[in-house]
Structure formats: C-alpha cells, structure tokens
Design a protein around this motif. Structure first.
Motif, PDB file in Angstrom:
ATOM      1  N   GLY A  88       0.812  -1.202   0.000  1.00 21.29           N
ATOM      2  CA  GLY A  88       0.000   0.000   0.000  1.00 21.29           C
ATOM      3  C   GLY A  88       0.847   1.254   0.000  1.00 21.29           C
ATOM      4  O   GLY A  88       2.074   1.206  -0.194  1.00 21.29           O
ATOM      5  N   THR A  89       0.210   2.393   0.246  1.00 21.39           N
ATOM      6  CA  THR A  89       0.899   3.679   0.189  1.00 21.39           C
ATOM      7  C   THR A  89       0.436   4.586   1.321  1.00 21.39           C
ATOM      8  O   THR A  89      -0.704   4.481   1.792  1.00 21.39           O
ATOM      9  N   PRO A  90       1.315   5.494   1.776  1.00 20.29           N
ATOM     10  CA  PRO A  90       0.902   6.464   2.796  1.00 20.29           C
ATOM     11  C   PRO A  90      -0.119   7.444   2.229  1.00 20.29           C
ATOM     12  O   PRO A  90      -0.290   7.557   1.014  1.00 20.29           O
ATOM     13  N   ALA A  91      -0.796   8.162   3.109  1.00 19.39           N
ATOM     14  CA  ALA A  91      -1.705   9.215   2.672  1.00 19.39           C
ATOM     15  C   ALA A  91      -0.914  10.273   1.907  1.00 19.39           C
ATOM     16  O   ALA A  91       0.265  10.509   2.176  1.00 19.39           O
ATOM     17  N   ALA A  92      -1.559  10.896   0.927  1.00 17.53           N
ATOM     18  CA  ALA A  92      -0.852  11.871   0.097  1.00 17.53           C
ATOM     19  C   ALA A  92      -1.826  12.904  -0.450  1.00 17.53           C
ATOM     20  O   ALA A  92      -3.021  12.637  -0.602  1.00 17.53           O
TER      21      ALA A  92
END
Length: 258
Positions: A88-92
């Motif tokens: 997944g990915t961090p908030a951005a």
C-alpha cells in the motif's frame, strides 16, 4: 432590434446553462473514475474514498483547449507494514496543473506530491536498503538490523536503534539539488563510535531505499522531521503520469488508474 437582442441573450443564457451542466457532469465523471481506480488498489477497501477537486478554472473550457487546468487529489493511507515487508501507500495530497495528452499519454506540466512517511515504514525501507548497500559486508549484514526508528522534530533528526540497542545512529535529512540525502550526526556500536564509512553507508542506504520506494524521478523540495515520521514535498515538471505510476509513487495510483 429589441427582439434580436432578446434572442441573442436567450441563446447565450441557454449555452451558459448547457456549459454549467457539462461542467458539473465532467467533474463528477472524472472524480468517479479516480475514486473507482483508487478502490482497486491493495488495501483501499478499508480506506476512505479520496477527495477530488478541480479548482475554480472551468474544466470544460480547459479540455476544449487541450488540457485539464487543475486537479487536487487527497488519498487516505492504505499502508500496511509487517516487519520489514510493506504494502500500500501512505496518505498523500497530489496537485496537478495543465494535464494534456502527449503521444497518447497524460503529461502534467506541473506536479506536486505531499506525503508523510511513518517511522515503521522508514524502518522497513531502511532494513531493505541496508541489505542492498552492505551486502558484501557479512559482519554488518548479520549484525545490523534496524529495530526502532524515532523521529525527533526538535533536533530535526531520526534516532535509529540497531539490534535492540546494540548500535545506534542519528540521521538528519539533508536534501541537495532536489535529491534525498541524510547526514549521520552520531553513530555508535557497543558504546563506541563507528568508522565514518559505515555511517556514510547507512546514510546512503536510507536515502537510496526511500528514493526507490517513494521519490523516483521527482524533485525533493522539502524534507521535514515531524512527530511520528518524515514529511516530504516533491515536485516535477512535464511529468508523464503513466511512467510515474509504473514507479509506484505513494498515492499516485489514484490519479493514473484511468
């Protein structure tokens, strides 16, 4: 003459209404496409929907002129860290200006991405980077494993603990010419200072790991140590969105999924 003016005003009013309807429809369609694309990403099912806005410039007129004037996408975090593995990915927050189709691919004249990397993600990235950077040093790769990362906003550094306290290092973000960089301010092993080349290797491992997983070809404009992690601001000009998606930038898949 009055009848002619009334007719012209009536036509203009009708065109304006149609334009407003088209504007609302296009914005809704684009936002839906982006949201649907985000929902297909790993871990997105448990996250909130992204927020999409298009600014004050008319989207319809911009598209007629050949480009999407502006778009801002705020994506929630889908990041999951398990030991040294993550998905997944961090908030951005992603901002794009003047997105046009060039050679059949979307290109943004201006691209900006703001994200915050949590400490556990940094630890996992650093552990992977250490094994790549120090792979030929059997002693270091068998002994040095990052067990904890603590951000210190007051000093602007990260305190890294290795092998449950056997070794430690403090790193300060030092971006240079738009590239990630870290400076080791203190490095110890069993209470003794480590050689400078070991400090440099650890600093390079962290910078290279984050470059591969996060920044890619974007220019780093700001690196700030914050409570619980690292805030990054990255920009780019004439950015090919499909190429950027292939490099797996955090949060970016929501923009380029369609």
């Amino acid at each position: 003459m009055k009848t002619a003016w009334k007719w012209i005003i009536g036509v203009l009013a009708t065109l304006l209404v149609l334009l407003l309807i088209a504007e609302a429809g296009i914005r809704t369609f684009l936002a839906h496409q982006i949201t649907s694309g985000f929902e297909q990403q790993p871990g997105a099912a448990a996250a909130a929907d992204p927020k999409v806005s298009f600014g004050s410039s008319p989207v319809t007129l911009g598209l007629i002129g050949g480009s999407l004037p502006h778009m801002t996408v705020e994506t929630p975090s889908t990041l999951s860290v398990n030991g040294d593995e993550f998905s997944g990915t961090p908030a951005a927050t992603i901002r794009l200006d003047k997105v046009r189709i060039t050679g059949g691919e979307p290109v943004a004249r201006d691209f900006q991405l703001d994200t915050e990397l949590p400490n556990d993600f940094i630890r996992a990235v650093l552990n992977q980077g250490i094994h790549e950077q120090l792979g030929d040093n059997r002693f270091l790769t068998s002994v040095i494993t990052v067990s904890d990362v603590t951000s210190n906003p007051d000093s602007g550094t990260f305190a890294l603990t290795f092998t449950s306290g056997v070794a430690g290092i403090e790193l300060r973000p030092t971006p240079t010419d738009g590239q990630l960089g870290f400076e080791a301010t203190n490095t110890t092993l069993f209470g003794f200072d480590l050689p400078s080349d070991v400090s440099a290797s650890l600093s390079d491992a962290m910078a290279e790991g984050l470059r591969q997983e996060v920044t890619g070809g974007l220019e780093v404009r700001d690196m700030t140590v914050v409570p619980g992690g690292l805030h990054l601001e990255m920009t780019g000009h004439d950015v090919n969105l499909q190429n950027l998606q292939a490099e797996a930038q955090p949060g970016f898949s929501a923009v380029s999924a369609r």
